[in-house]
Scaffold this active site. Structure first.
Site, PDB file in Angstrom:
ATOM      1  N   GLY A 175      35.097  48.788   4.649  1.00 44.50           N
ATOM      2  CA  GLY A 175      35.650  49.276   3.380  1.00 44.50           C
ATOM      3  C   GLY A 175      35.169  50.671   3.024  1.00 44.50           C
ATOM      4  O   GLY A 175      35.950  51.558   2.697  1.00 44.50           O
ATOM      5  N   ARG A 176      33.862  50.888   3.110  1.00 41.88           N
ATOM      6  CA  ARG A 176      33.311  52.193   2.697  1.00 41.88           C
ATOM      7  C   ARG A 176      33.558  53.282   3.732  1.00 41.88           C
ATOM      8  O   ARG A 176      33.152  54.429   3.539  1.00 41.88           O
ATOM      9  CB  ARG A 176      31.821  52.051   2.388  1.00 41.88           C
ATOM     10  CG  ARG A 176      31.002  51.448   3.514  1.00 41.88           C
ATOM     11  CD  ARG A 176      29.646  50.980   3.007  1.00 41.88           C
ATOM     12  NE  ARG A 176      28.877  50.254   4.010  1.00 41.88           N
ATOM     13  CZ  ARG A 176      29.033  48.960   4.281  1.00 41.88           C
ATOM     14  NH1 ARG A 176      29.964  48.267   3.665  1.00 41.88           N
ATOM     15  NH2 ARG A 176      28.277  48.367   5.192  1.00 41.88           N
TER      16      ARG A 176
ATOM     17  N   GLU B 161      25.207  50.753   0.470  1.00 42.67           N
ATOM     18  CA  GLU B 161      25.803  49.514   0.961  1.00 42.67           C
ATOM     19  C   GLU B 161      25.592  49.395   2.474  1.00 42.67           C
ATOM     20  O   GLU B 161      25.539  48.302   3.021  1.00 42.67           O
ATOM     21  CB  GLU B 161      27.293  49.486   0.623  1.00 42.67           C
ATOM     22  CG  GLU B 161      27.862  48.087   0.544  1.00 42.67           C
ATOM     23  CD  GLU B 161      29.228  48.068  -0.104  1.00 42.67           C
ATOM     24  OE1 GLU B 161      29.297  48.049  -1.343  1.00 42.67           O
ATOM     25  OE2 GLU B 161      30.225  48.095   0.627  1.00 42.67           O
TER      26      GLU B 161
ATOM     27  N   GLU C 195      38.763  41.417  -8.583  1.00 42.78           N
ATOM     28  CA  GLU C 195      39.109  42.517  -9.489  1.00 42.78           C
ATOM     29  C   GLU C 195      40.482  43.077  -9.152  1.00 42.78           C
ATOM     30  O   GLU C 195      41.333  43.267 -10.026  1.00 42.78           O
ATOM     31  CB  GLU C 195      38.077  43.657  -9.375  1.00 42.78           C
ATOM     32  CG  GLU C 195      36.691  43.329  -9.887  1.00 42.78           C
ATOM     33  CD  GLU C 195      35.787  42.720  -8.827  1.00 42.78           C
ATOM     34  OE1 GLU C 195      36.308  42.127  -7.852  1.00 42.78           O
ATOM     35  OE2 GLU C 195      34.558  42.805  -8.978  1.00 42.78           O
TER      36      GLU C 195
ATOM     37  N   LYS D 254      41.453  45.558   1.509  1.00 39.82           N
ATOM     38  CA  LYS D 254      41.360  45.155   2.915  1.00 39.82           C
ATOM     39  C   LYS D 254      41.651  43.659   3.039  1.00 39.82           C
ATOM     40  O   LYS D 254      42.453  43.236   3.853  1.00 39.82           O
ATOM     41  CB  LYS D 254      39.955  45.486   3.435  1.00 39.82           C
ATOM     42  CG  LYS D 254      39.726  45.153   4.878  1.00 39.82           C
ATOM     43  CD  LYS D 254      38.370  45.682   5.328  1.00 39.82           C
ATOM     44  CE  LYS D 254      37.998  45.115   6.681  1.00 39.82           C
ATOM     45  NZ  LYS D 254      36.713  45.616   7.176  1.00 39.82           N
TER      46      LYS D 254
ATOM     47  N   HIS E  23      20.936  70.575 -17.119  1.00 39.30           N
ATOM     48  CA  HIS E  23      20.706  70.431 -18.563  1.00 39.30           C
ATOM     49  C   HIS E  23      20.486  68.966 -18.931  1.00 39.30           C
ATOM     50  O   HIS E  23      20.593  68.598 -20.099  1.00 39.30           O
ATOM     51  CB  HIS E  23      21.900  71.011 -19.330  1.00 39.30           C
ATOM     52  CG  HIS E  23      22.097  72.455 -19.015  1.00 39.30           C
ATOM     53  ND1 HIS E  23      21.568  73.462 -19.788  1.00 39.30           N
ATOM     54  CD2 HIS E  23      22.709  73.066 -17.965  1.00 39.30           C
ATOM     55  CE1 HIS E  23      21.880  74.634 -19.245  1.00 39.30           C
ATOM     56  NE2 HIS E  23      22.557  74.424 -18.136  1.00 39.30           N
TER      57      HIS E  23
ATOM     58  N   LYS F 167      30.975  38.374  -4.957  1.00 37.89           N
ATOM     59  CA  LYS F 167      32.340  37.853  -5.014  1.00 37.89           C
ATOM     60  C   LYS F 167      32.319  36.334  -5.225  1.00 37.89           C
ATOM     61  O   LYS F 167      33.097  35.784  -5.992  1.00 37.89           O
ATOM     62  CB  LYS F 167      33.111  38.216  -3.737  1.00 37.89           C
ATOM     63  CG  LYS F 167      33.352  39.729  -3.598  1.00 37.89           C
ATOM     64  CD  LYS F 167      34.231  40.094  -2.404  1.00 37.89           C
ATOM     65  CE  LYS F 167      34.448  41.595  -2.315  1.00 37.89           C
ATOM     66  NZ  LYS F 167      35.284  42.073  -1.230  1.00 37.89           N
TER      67      LYS F 167
HETATM   68  C1  G6Q Z   1      32.830  48.197   1.443  1.00 35.92           C
HETATM   69  C2  G6Q Z   1      32.656  46.898   0.815  1.00 35.92           C
HETATM   70  C3  G6Q Z   1      33.316  46.744  -0.526  1.00 35.92           C
HETATM   71  C4  G6Q Z   1      34.820  46.561  -0.455  1.00 35.92           C
HETATM   72  C5  G6Q Z   1      35.324  46.067  -1.811  1.00 35.92           C
HETATM   73  C6  G6Q Z   1      36.798  45.870  -1.832  1.00 35.92           C
HETATM   74  O1  G6Q Z   1      32.390  48.504   2.514  1.00 35.92           O
HETATM   75  O2  G6Q Z   1      33.007  45.893   1.677  1.00 35.92           O
HETATM   76  O3  G6Q Z   1      33.036  47.812  -1.396  1.00 35.92           O
HETATM   77  O4  G6Q Z   1      35.456  47.740  -0.098  1.00 35.92           O
HETATM   78  O5  G6Q Z   1      34.672  44.875  -2.138  1.00 35.92           O
HETATM   79  O6  G6Q Z   1      37.211  44.963  -0.861  1.00 35.92           O
HETATM   80  P1  G6Q Z   1      38.721  44.804  -0.494  1.00 35.92           P
HETATM   81  O7  G6Q Z   1      39.215  46.099   0.055  1.00 35.92           O
HETATM   82  O8  G6Q Z   1      38.791  43.698   0.508  1.00 35.92           O
HETATM   83  O9  G6Q Z   1      39.438  44.466  -1.767  1.00 35.92           O
END
Ligand code: G6Q
Length: 572
Positions: free
Chosen positions: A296-297, A382, A241, A235, A413, A533
């Site tokens: 994001g989620r 989250e 990462e 996003k 199990h 971050k």
């Molecule tokens: C989701 C969070 C988080 C995010 C990641 C990746 O709701 O904000 O999990 O999706 O940190 O972020 P980017 O899509 O900006 O790389």
């Protein structure tokens, strides 16, 4: 009694870093939960519930199973095996009314900026709104833009699926590697795994999320760069990462393809940040956008779902969206008594705040859903793992429980022992499909029998008397006795399909919404993620510089950095 004491006062959150910026105007649903009459009455019911158990509740009411079952959209939710009664449920509905859950829900669907801390609308529901619907943000209808992006995704996915998107050397692309993390990874992975049987088996789909280089190595070690496309999903397009993995991917790709012009054929981006995408070297013509009103989620049905669409095809992706939308409409229009997300949420509130259960296990009896619990873990934790109310004051009640789980029967199990006989009851959501995707011999009936046996055993346990009657010696009887009275929900769904997956995800999205509304937290920000971050970026130069850094952390962190540097042969 409701759980949770008043917690240490935290700093009120404001929308920007500036301490002078004005706090957002709070909506009418803000207000202390402790003042709610229903909340107090539920505290009293909790004392009654302490003395009751599922054996008695079922014995007293022969129709309990049917009374506490709701069915809609091919999902039958049996919540009768929770330790509560009709009076409690009524109070939970009153609680939802007092907390103005429906007013807040309607504000979300209207595109109001209910994510006040980030001054954003929350409109994942717009991502699956059919063409022609109107949802406005700042006076602008966002639905046409959603469909414009969907159209572009469709065109691109079709080309890949027809093997008409050629790599730089003219070979068709047949390996797709999604690079993303968190919300830009968990949804795509979960959906790909869930819908594998609907996917093009000639395509190799891989997902790289971890900054641990082993993840990238394993995802690409057997791939030919000439046939490999990277979908860089982020996003913000700044996440450490993802950007690290994207740079490694570019190097990996160029090692074979040599020419930087090849990037245009082997990299596409999914992002809201065109500037950063261009800076990275990806042609913005190969960028699929989304908007700041998609968290994001909550983004797997936006362009973040590009890898899903490539794998299962645009038609199945449209079905997935249709499933989401069906559940949105169900949530928006159905009275609480029959409203699946509302019921799931309210039962969850009862278990969390009045029965003090600190975790919830989600146990899908369908191997294709083996990443579903991990997906929900982020969605719920989250969103509602918060301790600050909308007005900045601390909550005085518990919020999100820990969510975890694995598919059945595997979990049986492994960790079910603790669910049956541990000291802390774990409410469980069991998910089962009536029809298997692949009907192999007796497998599905065995799977179904296991779910039903588990929910029964968890609810009713096994008394000492029953154990002794089986001829078990007295000294062994306590070990073979099961307390029962362990809460479970059973979600019995028709069949796993793209449409059903959409419905299930939206069911949990809206459950989270209802709980967040009741707890009075903002379910749509994530300052804990942002903190991570920032912190990592601060330490990176300290561990990687060749010259010894001046360390100003605590003695434990300083020593760990020193130890690591030494192990890596760097000066201290
Ligand atoms: C989701 C969070 C988080 C995010 C990641 C990746 O709701 O904000 O999990 O999706 O940190 O972020 P980017 O899509 O900006 O790389």
């Amino acid at each position: 009694m409701p759980t949770g004491k008043a917690r240490t006062k935290s700093t009120p959150t404001t929308r920007t870093a500036s301490t002078e910026s004005a706090a957002p105007k709070l909506p009418s649903w803000n207000g202390s939960l402790l003042k709610s009459k229903a909340w107090k009455a539920l505290g009293t019911r909790a004392k009654v519930a302490k003395a009751s158990d599922l054996r008695t509740l079922f014995a007293k009411d022969k129709k309990r199973g049917a009374t506490f079952t709701a069915e809609a959209l091919g999902i039958r939710l049996d919540y009768s095996k929770n330790v509560f009664d009709s009076a409690t449920l009524k109070l939970l509905f009153t609680l939802a009314k007092e907390r103005k859950v429906t007013a807040k829900r309607d504000a979300m669907f209207r595109g109001e900026k209910i994510n006040m801390m980030e001054d954003r609308a929350v409109l994942h529901v717009a991502l699956r709104a059919p063409k022609g619907s109107v949802i406005k943000v700042d006076g602008v209808d966002v639905v046409p833009a959603v469909h414009e992006v969907l159209g572009r995704m469709e065109g691109f996915a079709k080309k890949i699926r027809a093997r008409k998107w050629l790599g730089f050397t003219g070979k068709p692309i047949k390996n797709i590697v999604n690079i993303g993390i968190g919300g830009s990874d968990l949804g795509p992975v979960m959906a790909f795994e869930a819908l594998k049987s609907f996917s093009d088996r000639g395509l190799t789909m891989r997902f790289v999320s971890n900054v641990d280089g082993n993840d990238f190595f394993e995802a690409t070690q057997d791939l030919n760069a000439e046939e490999t496309l990277f979908v860089v999903s982020s996003k913000t397009f700044t996440t450490l990462e993802t950007m690290t993995n994207a740079r490694t991917a570019r190097e990996w790709s160029l090692k074979t393809l040599k020419d930087p012009k090849s990037v245009a054929r082997h990299f596409v981006a999914v992002s809201t940040n065109a500037e950063k995408v261009a800076e990275f070297g990806i042609d913005t013509a190969n960028m699929f956008g989304f908007w700041d009103w998609v968290g994001g989620r909550y983004s797997m049905d936006s362009a973040i779902g590009l890898s899903t669409m490539i794998a299962v095809g645009p038609k199945h992706f449209a079905e997935l969206l249709a499933g989401f939308h069906e559940m949105d409409e169900h949530f928006r229009t159905t009275p609480a008594e029959h409203n699946l997300p509302m019921l799931l949420a309210l039962v969850g509130i009862w278990n969390r705040n009045f029965r003090q259960h600190a975790t919830v296990a989600v146990l899908p009896y369908c191997h294709y859903l083996h990443r579903f619990s991990a997906y929900l873990q982020q969605l719920e934790m989250e969103s509602n793992g918060k301790q600050t109310q909308l007005d900045g004051s601390p909550v005085a009640w518990d919020t999100c429980p820990a969510i975890w789980g694995e598919p059945g029967t595997n979990g049986q199990h492994a960790f079910y022992q603790m669910i049956h006989q541990g000291t802390s009851p774990v409410p469980c959501d069991f998910i089962l499909f009536e029809k298997p995707v692949h009907d192999l011999g007796a497998h599905q009936d065995m799977l179904a029998s296991n779910v039903l046996a588990q929910t029964e055993a968890l609810a009713f346990g096994k008394t000492r008397g029953e154990v002794l009657a089986e001829g078990v010696p007295a000294w062994l009887a306590p070990h073979k006795t099961f307390p029962g009275n362990r809460p479970t929900n059973l979600l019995l769904c028709t069949a796993l399909s793209p449409r059903m997956l959409g419905k299930l995800i939206a069911l949990y999205e809206h459950k989270v919404f209802v709980q967040g509304a009741i707890w009075n937290v903002n379910s749509f920000d994530q300052w804990g993620v942002e903190l991570g971050k920032v912190l990592a970026n601060r330490i990176i130069p300290e561990v990687s510089s060749s010259a010894a850094p001046k360390l100003a952390h605590d003695s434990s962190t300083n020593a760990a950095i020193g130890h690591y540097r030494k192990a890596r042969g760097r000066a201290n």
